[in-house]
Design an enzyme around this catalytic site. Structure first.
Site, mmCIF file in Angstrom:
data_model
loop_
_atom_site.group_PDB
_atom_site.id
_atom_site.type_symbol
_atom_site.label_atom_id
_atom_site.label_comp_id
_atom_site.label_asym_id
_atom_site.label_seq_id
_atom_site.Cartn_x
_atom_site.Cartn_y
_atom_site.Cartn_z
ATOM 1 N N ARG A 79 0.874 -1.390 0.090
ATOM 2 C CA ARG A 79 -0.113 -0.068 -0.144
ATOM 3 C C ARG A 79 0.807 1.283 -0.218
ATOM 4 O O ARG A 79 0.334 2.558 -0.482
ATOM 5 C CB ARG A 79 -0.890 -0.140 1.042
ATOM 6 C CG ARG A 79 -2.547 -0.444 0.701
ATOM 7 C CD ARG A 79 -3.477 -0.691 1.922
ATOM 8 N NE ARG A 79 -3.163 -2.085 2.499
ATOM 9 C CZ ARG A 79 -3.286 -3.019 1.985
ATOM 10 N NH1 ARG A 79 -3.430 -3.221 0.872
ATOM 11 N NH2 ARG A 79 -3.165 -4.226 2.855
ATOM 12 N N HIS B 65 -0.322 4.587 -2.051
ATOM 13 C CA HIS B 65 -0.439 5.851 -1.506
ATOM 14 C C HIS B 65 0.541 6.970 -1.830
ATOM 15 O O HIS B 65 0.345 8.146 -1.745
ATOM 16 C CB HIS B 65 -0.248 5.694 -0.006
ATOM 17 C CG HIS B 65 -1.709 5.000 0.748
ATOM 18 N ND1 HIS B 65 -2.175 5.390 1.681
ATOM 19 C CD2 HIS B 65 -2.469 4.205 -0.002
ATOM 20 C CE1 HIS B 65 -3.430 4.636 2.008
ATOM 21 N NE2 HIS B 65 -3.535 3.738 1.108
ATOM 22 N N ASN C 291 -2.947 7.698 6.068
ATOM 23 C CA ASN C 291 -1.551 6.880 6.122
ATOM 24 C C ASN C 291 -1.087 6.508 7.469
ATOM 25 O O ASN C 291 0.004 5.903 7.785
ATOM 26 C CB ASN C 291 -0.418 8.011 5.588
ATOM 27 C CG ASN C 291 -0.502 7.885 4.117
ATOM 28 O OD1 ASN C 291 -0.980 6.979 3.448
ATOM 29 N ND2 ASN C 291 -0.269 9.010 3.469
ATOM 30 N N HIS D 122 -6.318 -5.534 -1.987
ATOM 31 C CA HIS D 122 -6.914 -5.523 -0.542
ATOM 32 C C HIS D 122 -7.285 -7.226 0.069
ATOM 33 O O HIS D 122 -7.733 -7.525 1.038
ATOM 34 C CB HIS D 122 -8.282 -4.922 -0.493
ATOM 35 C CG HIS D 122 -8.488 -3.494 -0.375
ATOM 36 N ND1 HIS D 122 -9.620 -2.685 -0.434
ATOM 37 C CD2 HIS D 122 -7.270 -2.656 -0.471
ATOM 38 C CE1 HIS D 122 -9.177 -1.448 -0.359
ATOM 39 N NE2 HIS D 122 -7.850 -1.401 -0.512
#
Length: 325
Positions: free
Chosen positions: A65, A69, A96, A194
């Site tokens: 991730r 991000h 975050n 996910h």
């Protein structure tokens, strides 16, 4: 829900800001960029990441991730990794704050600097590490384009503007992806990330206890799953961790899509994939075509890795990922 209305305003502002930038300039990226300057770069990343996962396998999701991000705020420039003494950097933004594993990235960078000082960017490190954790958890490999340089700016507000909240709807998701040069298919494919990792109760509690501001539960959520989630996330609990793909959160597979199809996606943004004909069709197809998804994921990751990259003489190659040179 008040938070949803606030996000809608921020989202419209982010659309305007994105529209005035060059969103996808991948000139200068290529597979094997470090072939001559640091031929062992990818092997070093793989070794350090592999050692870390052997001790803490749950770090695979957060490390994957990080690349997402990073790319969705200022492009794939390593700005997520910068620290701010006043806690005003991207990594300090609420989306975050639940990411763990930054110390592992620092360890990888130290190993790269020891072997090839000032050569491999932090942005490329994140892209390579994302591939390696995917493979380590059962996904297919892909060739990572490298040649990114690191940005010098990291802003908490930009992270809040550009990272999708867990309650984003399908229109917001599609628009956000398209503005970054990504397709509807890329959206549903990359949502498959996910399948590994965890989140925190704060991300799902509004959906369980106050969906429309009236103390209700999201009616699109499978009732039995909602009961299970409530048993893990009591009212007011914001920190307990939840598996995003229960029972398979350490394995990169299509179990995530099976859950979404059964209305057991953890976030609103997961369930939203059923609200568009193209994303819904892919969700249903992926439940029985795992090999297609695994190959599609690598293709979409390469495309995402091209968002607003800095190449050539732009930016810098940070010696330490947490601070500019």
């Amino acid at each position: 829900m008040a938070t949803s209305k606030a996000f809608s305003g921020l989202f419209l502002l982010s659309i305007f800001l994105l529209s005035v930038f060059n969103l996808c300039d991948a000139d200068g990226l290529k597979v094997g960029f470090y072939e001559k300057t640091c031929p062992q770069a990818e092997a070093i990343v793989e070794k350090v990441i592999g050692d870390a996962l052997s001790i803490a396998p749950t770090l695979s999701g957060p490390i994957l991730r990080m690349h997402f991000h990073d790319c969705f705020v200022r492009g794939c420039d390593g700005s997520l990794l910068l620290e701010s003494p006043t806690k005003q950097a991207e990594r300090d933004a609420i989306p975050n704050q639940s990411i763990i594993g930054f110390a592992i990235i620092d360890k990888v960078k130290s190993a790269l600097e020891k072997a090839c000082p000032g050569v491999v960017s932090c942005a490329d490190l994140l892209a390579i590490a994302a591939r390696d954790v995917t493979v380590a958890t059962g996904g297919e490999t892909w060739k990572v384009e490298t040649g990114r340089r690191d940005g010098r700016v990291s802003n908490i507000t930009e992270a809040l503007l550009n990272l999708f909240p867990p309650f984003a709807n399908i229109t917001q998701l599609i628009t956000g992806f398209q503005l970054r040069g990504l397709t509807v298919k890329d959206l549903v494919v990359l949502s498959g990330s996910h399948t590994i990792g965890t989140s925190v109760c704060a991300a799902v509690s509004p959906r369980l206890y106050n969906f429309t501001g009236k103390g209700d539960t999201d009616p699109t959520l499978d009732p039995n799953y909602a009961i299970r989630l409530k048993s893990k996330c009591k009212p007011g609990d914001l920190k307990s961790r939840l598996e995003m793909d229960p029972g398979s959160f350490k394995t990169f597979d299509t179990s995530y899509y099976n859950l979404v199809a059964k209305r057991r996606g953890l976030f609103n943004s997961d369930s939203a994939l059923l609200d568009n004909s193209e994303t819904r069709a892919y969700v249903l197809q992926a439940t029985s075509h795992e090999s297609d998804f695994l190959m599609d994921f690598g293709v979409s990751m390469v495309k995402m890795g091209r968002i607003e990259v800095l190449t050539g003489k732009a930016g810098e190659i940070r010696r330490v990922c947490t601070k500019v040179n």
